[in-house]
Design an enzyme around this catalytic site. Sequence first.
Site, short mmCIF file in Angstrom:
data_model
loop_
_atom_site.label_atom_id
_atom_site.label_comp_id
_atom_site.label_asym_id
_atom_site.label_seq_id
_atom_site.Cartn_x
_atom_site.Cartn_y
_atom_site.Cartn_z
N LYS A 56 0.56 -0.78 0.29
CA LYS A 56 -0.30 0.18 0.20
C LYS A 56 0.71 1.33 -0.14
O LYS A 56 1.48 0.85 1.41
CB LYS A 56 -1.16 0.27 1.13
CG LYS A 56 -1.34 1.16 1.22
CD LYS A 56 -2.81 0.61 2.22
CE LYS A 56 -3.67 2.34 2.35
NZ LYS A 56 -4.54 2.25 3.63
N LYS A 96 -2.14 -1.83 -3.79
CA LYS A 96 -2.92 -0.68 -3.27
C LYS A 96 -2.02 0.33 -3.77
O LYS A 96 -0.80 0.78 -2.67
CB LYS A 96 -4.47 0.07 -2.17
CG LYS A 96 -4.43 0.98 -2.52
CD LYS A 96 -5.26 0.56 -0.97
CE LYS A 96 -6.52 2.01 -0.82
NZ LYS A 96 -7.06 1.97 0.27
#
Length: 330
Positions: A203, A255
């Site tokens: 992330k 992400k």
Amino acid sequence: MTTYGSFPGTRPRRLRTTPVMRRMVAETRLHPADFILPAFVREGVSEPVPIAAMPGVVQHTRDTLKKAAAEAVEAGISGIMLFGVPEEEKKDAAGTAGTDPDGILQVALRDVRAEVGDELLVMSDLCLDEFTDHGHCGVLDAEGRVDNDATLERYAEMAQVQADAGAHVVGPSGMMDGQIGVVRDALDQIGREDVAILAYTAKYASAFYGPFREAVGSSLRGDRKTYQQDAANARESLRELALDLEEGADMVMVKPAGPYLDILAKVAEAVDVPVAAYQISGEYSMIEAAAEKGWIDRDRAILETLTGIKRAGARNILTYWATEAARTLR
């Protein structure tokens, strides 16, 4: 006399001649089951609240969230990832609304499970940022820094209350060191070995989260660069991946999706567990804004970006277009 040897003998264009030909030889196919719908539910509202930065997306009421979940089932998508938006006065330094059994996220989990049962995977964001008055993904120490290990204790409690509320899958998204192992232990301690963990493995600290901050009513002060990954780094994501798998992650995720397709491809090549990617708010908003201006073909752009994410290696895609795209494909 005509000389034919100067013309190409191999013509890849033969396999592009008609829609049926292109469909037959397609290497990547989207399917409704690929998709997971991120959804926001806001405490204390009687009507859905439009998110200005994400045209077409709303903060749901409890009732409209149940309707969205039912529509997701009908469209054939696989899951719904829930984010809770508490009333502002309920935020505090420890994010206690996030572990309150009667907090908005836990209430929403029970609502959706009652609505769809096991026909849709009910997933929950396991993070404190929506519930803290400082907007960070963990609790802060005396100097205002995110305290990794104190945050893990809060995550363990969150995992247990979310499982009790009906989550099939929890998604630890705070990028704390050791979070997957702590969450797995916490779930197993209450006999919830059946609850799966979707690890937010890679992330990145991205500029593309901007619209999401409005969606969850973020109170963020500062930034998250001390715990989310640096956009300059690729090998670091594989280190995070190895740790998450060692700690018991059932699925892993990258992400954002679009700006990090190279990372997604590296992760997908390295593992034999399901790999997901999150097409985040900024990716959504750029397409919607450009389409509103008439600069791009909205529907084609949506399917093209989703195809690119799947082609890079994602088995599942979290996207705000999940239900719409599934209906288009069907």
